[in-house]
Motif scaffolding. Structure first.
Motif, PDB file in Angstrom:
ATOM      1  N   GLY A 404      -1.477  -4.927 -18.884  1.00  0.00           N
ATOM      2  CA  GLY A 404      -1.067  -6.145 -19.566  1.00  0.00           C
ATOM      3  C   GLY A 404      -0.863  -7.303 -18.607  1.00  0.00           C
ATOM      4  O   GLY A 404      -1.133  -7.214 -17.407  1.00  0.00           O
ATOM      5  N   CYS A 405      -0.390  -8.421 -19.150  1.00  0.00           N
ATOM      6  CA  CYS A 405      -0.101  -9.633 -18.373  1.00  0.00           C
ATOM      7  C   CYS A 405       1.414  -9.789 -18.245  1.00  0.00           C
ATOM      8  O   CYS A 405       2.098  -9.937 -19.257  1.00  0.00           O
ATOM      9  CB  CYS A 405      -0.694 -10.850 -19.072  1.00  0.00           C
ATOM     10  N   PRO A 406       1.967  -9.767 -17.034  1.00  0.00           N
ATOM     11  CA  PRO A 406       3.420  -9.896 -16.882  1.00  0.00           C
ATOM     12  C   PRO A 406       3.980 -11.168 -17.511  1.00  0.00           C
ATOM     13  O   PRO A 406       5.100 -11.161 -18.031  1.00  0.00           O
ATOM     14  CB  PRO A 406       3.612  -9.905 -15.362  1.00  0.00           C
ATOM     15  N   ASP A 411       9.679  -9.693 -20.601  1.00  0.00           N
ATOM     16  CA  ASP A 411      10.657 -10.673 -21.075  1.00  0.00           C
ATOM     17  C   ASP A 411      11.090 -11.536 -19.892  1.00  0.00           C
ATOM     18  O   ASP A 411      10.764 -11.255 -18.732  1.00  0.00           O
ATOM     19  CB  ASP A 411      11.855  -9.989 -21.748  1.00  0.00           C
ATOM     20  N   ASP A 412      11.816 -12.604 -20.179  1.00  0.00           N
ATOM     21  CA  ASP A 412      12.144 -13.594 -19.146  1.00  0.00           C
ATOM     22  C   ASP A 412      12.917 -12.978 -17.980  1.00  0.00           C
ATOM     23  O   ASP A 412      12.619 -13.247 -16.808  1.00  0.00           O
ATOM     24  CB  ASP A 412      12.961 -14.741 -19.760  1.00  0.00           C
ATOM     25  N   ASP A 413      13.912 -12.141 -18.300  1.00  0.00           N
ATOM     26  CA  ASP A 413      14.747 -11.555 -17.249  1.00  0.00           C
ATOM     27  C   ASP A 413      13.946 -10.588 -16.374  1.00  0.00           C
ATOM     28  O   ASP A 413      14.102 -10.562 -15.151  1.00  0.00           O
ATOM     29  CB  ASP A 413      15.938 -10.820 -17.880  1.00  0.00           C
ATOM     30  N   HIS A 414      13.081  -9.799 -17.019  1.00  0.00           N
ATOM     31  CA  HIS A 414      12.260  -8.845 -16.269  1.00  0.00           C
ATOM     32  C   HIS A 414      11.314  -9.576 -15.326  1.00  0.00           C
ATOM     33  O   HIS A 414      11.178  -9.221 -14.146  1.00  0.00           O
ATOM     34  CB  HIS A 414      11.475  -7.959 -17.242  1.00  0.00           C
ATOM     35  N   VAL A 418      11.234  -9.444 -11.209  1.00  0.00           N
ATOM     36  CA  VAL A 418      10.037  -9.039 -10.463  1.00  0.00           C
ATOM     37  C   VAL A 418       9.667 -10.097  -9.435  1.00  0.00           C
ATOM     38  O   VAL A 418       9.374  -9.787  -8.270  1.00  0.00           O
ATOM     39  CB  VAL A 418       8.863  -8.788 -11.433  1.00  0.00           C
ATOM     40  N   LEU A 419       9.678 -11.368  -9.843  1.00  0.00           N
ATOM     41  CA  LEU A 419       9.346 -12.457  -8.928  1.00  0.00           C
ATOM     42  C   LEU A 419      10.333 -12.517  -7.762  1.00  0.00           C
ATOM     43  O   LEU A 419       9.950 -12.764  -6.613  1.00  0.00           O
ATOM     44  CB  LEU A 419       9.332 -13.802  -9.676  1.00  0.00           C
ATOM     45  N   GLY A 420      11.610 -12.277  -8.073  1.00  0.00           N
ATOM     46  CA  GLY A 420      12.612 -12.278  -7.018  1.00  0.00           C
ATOM     47  C   GLY A 420      12.437 -11.124  -6.054  1.00  0.00           C
ATOM     48  O   GLY A 420      12.560 -11.287  -4.837  1.00  0.00           O
ATOM     49  N   LYS A 421      12.125  -9.939  -6.601  1.00  0.00           N
ATOM     50  CA  LYS A 421      11.923  -8.764  -5.757  1.00  0.00           C
ATOM     51  C   LYS A 421      10.741  -8.953  -4.811  1.00  0.00           C
ATOM     52  O   LYS A 421      10.782  -8.544  -3.647  1.00  0.00           O
ATOM     53  CB  LYS A 421      11.708  -7.537  -6.645  1.00  0.00           C
ATOM     54  N   LEU A 422       9.689  -9.611  -5.310  1.00  0.00           N
ATOM     55  CA  LEU A 422       8.505  -9.861  -4.491  1.00  0.00           C
ATOM     56  C   LEU A 422       8.652 -11.096  -3.602  1.00  0.00           C
ATOM     57  O   LEU A 422       7.751 -11.416  -2.831  1.00  0.00           O
ATOM     58  CB  LEU A 422       7.275 -10.033  -5.399  1.00  0.00           C
ATOM     59  N   GLN A 423       9.784 -11.782  -3.739  1.00  0.00           N
ATOM     60  CA  GLN A 423      10.073 -12.982  -2.941  1.00  0.00           C
ATOM     61  C   GLN A 423       8.970 -14.029  -3.102  1.00  0.00           C
ATOM     62  O   GLN A 423       8.450 -14.582  -2.130  1.00  0.00           O
ATOM     63  CB  GLN A 423      10.267 -12.619  -1.467  1.00  0.00           C
ATOM     64  N   ILE A 433       7.926 -21.018 -12.774  1.00  0.00           N
ATOM     65  CA  ILE A 433       6.995 -20.018 -13.306  1.00  0.00           C
ATOM     66  C   ILE A 433       7.530 -19.428 -14.613  1.00  0.00           C
ATOM     67  O   ILE A 433       6.803 -19.291 -15.600  1.00  0.00           O
ATOM     68  CB  ILE A 433       6.756 -18.901 -12.269  1.00  0.00           C
ATOM     69  N   VAL A 434       8.822 -19.081 -14.624  1.00  0.00           N
ATOM     70  CA  VAL A 434       9.435 -18.510 -15.827  1.00  0.00           C
ATOM     71  C   VAL A 434       9.432 -19.530 -16.963  1.00  0.00           C
ATOM     72  O   VAL A 434       9.199 -19.185 -18.131  1.00  0.00           O
ATOM     73  CB  VAL A 434      10.860 -18.023 -15.527  1.00  0.00           C
TER      74      VAL A 434
END
Length: 510
Positions: A404-406, A411-414, A418-423, A433-434
């Protein structure tokens, strides 16, 4: 408009497409449907050509691109898509035949998309917004073509039977002190000579509320005195109203028309989800072979150049040592489109899957599917990688799925986590982006991800950014080329050993 191969023809309606009276003005009010015949191939070609232009308009507006940058990008897109067709490739440029062919594409493509986008309120609103922008943009070019004298604009008004009462010279002379106070959006005030050489129109003030709100016209006695250049706003408003009514009328008869014209019904029904970029298969990996070849040995390094959807599939495979059906298709075809050979793909997936199963089970349950993707089994059809629209509109992921497409399916929090974890970029970048995801601008959110992780990519010489945000393989190809360029890699100097990657990507230490 008659479709070759369709069961019945449309009523004959006069059309001046290609006529002498239309050669000077290529813009059209689209008041009457055209009366010419199209083949099914032309029907699809024209529709997708205009769709590319309208999607580019949406992209430029959403990214707040303005001024010269907008004009340059939009002019290029219009030139590439609405100025010629495959059937007109041999026509001499700037000839009458070329102008007629250009008008045929413009008019036919508008009416085809009008039919395709009339079905729902959201589709009608999207089409109306982009078409009104395109109409105003081209109308302003017509108005500016003769140094603001308005000759082209006057010709357009006459040809489309749009009547506005001109201000008589005597009245204009009497109102000159007031007309001198009218400024443009850039606060430029006209001179007495400008006023004398400009045609003004006397329009009911309710038709000029946008100009009145920005003090770009003079109001007296219930009338707005509008200079020729500013009449563009009035005409665009009339265009929006007429197009809105036409879309509403078309929506009421769409099902009947689709039933009568069965050959084009599938295209009309799926137009809003059509992909308009290039396809990617193992023969179209954009030169990512040789020293840039994707192999089972260097895929972990190259995963840093994958878009978020494929990065999540790669990470899911590394974590679970297995992908479900839709995940295998999405990721396997992406790797194929990125240039990974069938042999390397088999090695890669077997290496991961056999961490939780025997080699015999992998050979029995999964080898056939991989060979099938490469056209070596079954119908022996070589399948292309999924584009973004297919992924967005496809089967949504369930628990345990990684496809799928993230931006569409998380959802917004997920997504934020993910974006934060990947820095990915700064907190502000991630919020942007969100926010694009919240507004359902999934493709633009993906483009923003690329911009954040590839600073100044547009300035890199010969870097092809076309399709970034519209196809995962375009994102990947641009990222690989960007990092190679930034690291100063030249093909002749790159170590071609399959165990090494030409990229030296600086990633945060864990």
């Amino acid at each position: 408009m008659n479709i070759a191969g369709a069961p019945r023809s449309t009523p004959k309606i006069k059309s001046e497409v290609g006529g002498a009276s239309r050669q000077e003005v290529t813009l059209n009010f689209y008041a009457e449907p055209p009366n010419f015949e199209l083949s099914l191939d032309e029907f699809e070609e024209f529709a997708l050509a205009r769709l590319k232009v309208l999607r580019k308009i949406e992209e430029l507006k959403t990214r707040n691109i303005v001024g010269d940058a907008l004009r340059k990008a939009l002019d290029k897109t219009i030139q590439e898509n609405l100025s010629h067709t495959t059937s007109s490739a041999d026509i001499k440029p700037h000839s009458k035949a070329a102008k007629a062919a250009k008008q045929k594409v413009d008019i036919a493509s508008h009416f085809i998309l009008r039919a395709a986008y009339c079905k729902t309120e959201d589709l009608r609103r999207w089409f109306l917004t982009q078409e009104a922008f395109l109409f105003k943009y081209q109308l302003e070019k017509v108005a500016d073509a003769d140094h603001g004298q308005g000759k082209g604009l006057q010709a357009f008004l006459q040809q489309n039977k749009l009547h506005f009462d001109p201000v008589a010279d005597e009245e204009k002379k009497r109102l000159t002190p007031f007309l001198l106070s009218i400024s443009s959006k850039d606060q430029k005030v006209p001179s007495a000579t400008d006023v004398a050489n400009t045609t003004y129109f006397k329009i009911p003030f309710q038709d000029a509320v946008d100009l009145i709100a920005t003090r770009q016209c003079f109001v007296r006695g219930g009338f707005a005195y509008v200079p020729m250049r500013k009449i563009v706003t009035i005409i665009t408003a009339k265009f929006r109203i007429a197009l809105s009514k036409s879309l509403a009328q078309a929506s009421r008869v769409f099902s009947t028309v689709a039933a009568d014209y069965a050959p084009v019904a599938p295209l009309l029904n799926s137009m809003n989800s059509q992909y308009t970029g290039k396809d990617y298969d193992d023969d179209a990996a954009q030169g990512l072979g040789g020293e840039y070849a994707l192999t089972s040995a260097n895929i972990d390094e190259y995963s840093k150049s994958m878009p978020l959807c494929m990065n999540m599939l790669h990470q899911g495979l590394k974590d679970d040592h297995k992908l479900k059906h839709h995940g295998r298709l999405q990721y396997g075809l992406f790797l194929k489109g990125a240039g990974m050979t069938m042999e390397e793909s088999l090695v890669f997936f077997q290496r991961e899957f056999t961490r939780i199963m025997t080699a015999e089970k992998f050979q029995k349950d999964y080898t056939y599917n991989i060979r099938h993707m490469y056209g070596k089994e079954g119908k022996r059809t070589s399948y292309s990688a999924y584009n973004c629209m297919k992924i967005i509109m496809g089967t949504p992921p369930n628990s345990g799925d990684h496809h799928g497409c993230p931006y569409r399916h998380y959802d917004d929090d997920h997504l934020s986590a993910v974006l934060g974890k990947l820095q990915i970029g700064s907190a502000s970048d991630r919020n942007e982006i969100v926010n694009l995801k919240k507004k359902k601008h999934f493709n633009l959110a993906c483009q923003k991800h690329f911009e954040v992780t590839h600073p100044s990519a547009a300035a890199v010489k010969d870097l092809n950014l076309a399709g970034v945000g519209d196809h995962p393989n375009a994102w990947y190809a641009a990222s690989v080329a960007y990092r190679a360029s930034k690291n100063g890699d030249e093909k002749k100097d790159v170590d071609t050993s399959p165990s090494k990657s030409p990229m030296k990507i600086n990633t945060p230490e864990k």
